[in-house]
Write an enzyme that holds these catalytic residues in place. Structure first.
Site, short mmCIF file in Angstrom:
data_model
loop_
_atom_site.label_atom_id
_atom_site.label_comp_id
_atom_site.label_asym_id
_atom_site.label_seq_id
_atom_site.Cartn_x
_atom_site.Cartn_y
_atom_site.Cartn_z
N LYS A 194 0.98 -1.26 -0.03
CA LYS A 194 -0.14 -0.14 -0.11
C LYS A 194 0.87 1.15 0.03
O LYS A 194 1.56 1.53 0.66
CB LYS A 194 -0.74 0.05 1.28
CG LYS A 194 -1.55 1.10 1.43
CD LYS A 194 -2.73 1.10 2.54
CE LYS A 194 -3.50 2.28 2.63
NZ LYS A 194 -4.57 2.26 3.69
N LYS A 247 -2.19 -1.68 -3.67
CA LYS A 247 -3.24 -0.48 -3.63
C LYS A 247 -2.36 0.92 -3.92
O LYS A 247 -1.37 0.98 -3.12
CB LYS A 247 -4.01 -0.36 -2.36
CG LYS A 247 -4.80 0.87 -2.15
CD LYS A 247 -5.41 0.46 -0.67
CE LYS A 247 -6.13 1.92 -0.25
NZ LYS A 247 -6.35 2.14 0.68
C1 PBG Z 1 -7.64 3.10 5.76
C2 PBG Z 1 -7.93 3.01 4.25
C3 PBG Z 1 -7.70 4.02 3.26
C4 PBG Z 1 -8.31 3.62 2.09
C5 PBG Z 1 -8.58 2.18 2.40
N1 PBG Z 1 -8.50 2.01 3.67
C6 PBG Z 1 -7.41 5.70 3.31
C7 PBG Z 1 -5.87 5.85 3.56
O1 PBG Z 1 -5.01 4.89 3.82
O2 PBG Z 1 -5.68 6.91 3.71
C8 PBG Z 1 -8.34 4.43 0.87
C9 PBG Z 1 -9.35 3.79 -0.28
C10 PBG Z 1 -9.65 4.76 -1.26
O3 PBG Z 1 -9.17 5.87 -1.34
O4 PBG Z 1 -10.56 4.30 -2.02
N2 PBG Z 1 -6.09 3.10 6.05
#
Ligand code: PBG
Length: 327
Positions: A194, A247
């Site tokens: 991520k 992601k």
């Molecule tokens: C929680 C999380 C996030 C997303 C999914 N889980 C936000 C982040 O990490 O700031 C983002 C998903 C999206 O942008 O659709 N940590």
């Protein structure tokens, strides 16, 4: 012309084009991300994500039905609590917002497969993905809370948990907590790779989860890095991740392919909020054909190697797959 190779030969006929297609996909592989909020009788559009809504528990059934009718039978739930605090207590409260969402969905829509996003950022007053020690997110203290969060979601009805916090060691901590409580068959889909991405902007609006100071770069990955993606994926698999995720998806096709080639577990990609909003906004403005660009973007993720695609366009994509436009 004396040409032996004429690649166009396989492109002249639509039936033939479909037969030789290299990338196949079906709606089984789609997961829809859904926001559940406090309150009653609320279906509230998210301003930065036209066509996406926050639902109160009593109204979430409408969306679940719509998805099931379209052939999408997997959702990942994000909770938006009214009360946020330093320790993110609502994340693991037995009667927290997302736990109530799971209970409702499990009871009324047992055909829907339910996934829990395990993270603290929607629940902490400071918006970071873990507990703080000064201005730093304390990795090891956060692990215990993540494990409690995962367990509370499973006890409320989640069929799978998906940690998105990026703390080191969280897959092992969650696996241990689930196993110790008899949930040995609940899979973990880890947000293994991520990146610290600006594509999450609209989500943070939707969930009110933007960090109140600093950024997430001390726990999410630097998007200049490719080899580190392998390190993260392999270490999560070692800790017991059943499925790994990359992601964002768009702009990360190289990472998806590389991780896919070097691992042997099912792989997901999350087409995040900013990807959705860009396509949507350009579509609304009339600059692009929204449906076609949505389809092409999704196919690019599958072509790069994903088995599972998480997307706000899940319903629309399922319909396109069924119509034979893609897949
Ligand atoms: C929680 C999380 C996030 C997303 C999914 N889980 C936000 C982040 O990490 O700031 C983002 C998903 C999206 O942008 O659709 N940590």
């Amino acid at each position: 012309m004396d040409l032996l190779y004429r690649p166009r030969r396989l492109r002249y006929d639509e039936r033939l084009r479909h037969m030789v297609r290299e990338t196949r996909m079906t709606p089984d592989s789609l997961i829809y991300p859904m926001f559940i909020r406090e309150g009653e009788n609320i279906v509230e559009e998210i301003p930065t994500m036209p066509g996406q809504y926050r639902y109160s528990v009593d109204r979430m059934g409408e969306k679940l039905e719509e998805l099931l009718n379209a052939g999408v039978d997997k959702v990942i739930l994000f909770g938006i609590p009214d009360h946020k605090d330093e320790m993110g207590t609502e994340a693991y409260a037995q009667n927290g917002i997302v736990q109530r969402g799971f209970r409702f969905a499990k009871k009324n829509y047992p055909e829907m497969y339910l996934i829990g996003d395990v993270c603290m950022c929607e629940y902490t007053s400071h918006g970071h993905c873990g507990v703080l020690c000064g201005h730093e997110v304390d990795n090891d203290k956060t692990l215990e809370l993540l494990a409690k969060t995962a367990l509370s979601q499973v006890e409320a009805g989640a069929d799978m948990v998906a940690p998105s916090d990026m703390m080191d060691g969280r897959v092992a901590a969650i696996r241990e907590a689930l196993d110790n409580n008899g949930h040995t068959n609940i899979p973990i889909m880890s947000y293994a790779v991520k990146y610290a991405s600006s594509f999450y902007g609209p989500f943070r609006d939707a969930a009110g989860s933007a960090p109140s100071f600093g950024d997430r770069k001390s726990y999410q990955m630097d998007f200049h890095n490719r080899r580190e993606a392998i390190k993260e994926a392999l270490s999560d698999i070692d800790e017991g991740a059943d499925i790994i995720m990359v992601k964002p998806a768009m702009a990360y096709g190289d990472i998806i392919r590389e991780v896919k080639d070097l691992t042997n577990v099912p792989m997901a990609a999350y087409s995040v909020s900013g990807e959705y909003s860009m396509i949507k906004a350009a579509g609304i403005a009339g600059y692009i054909d929204e449906e076609k660009v949505m389809c092409e973007t999704a196919v690019s993720a599958y072509r790069a190697g994903v088995d599972i695609y998480m997307t706000y366009f899940a319903k629309e994509l399922a319909e396109c797959m069924k119509k034979g436009l893609i897949g």
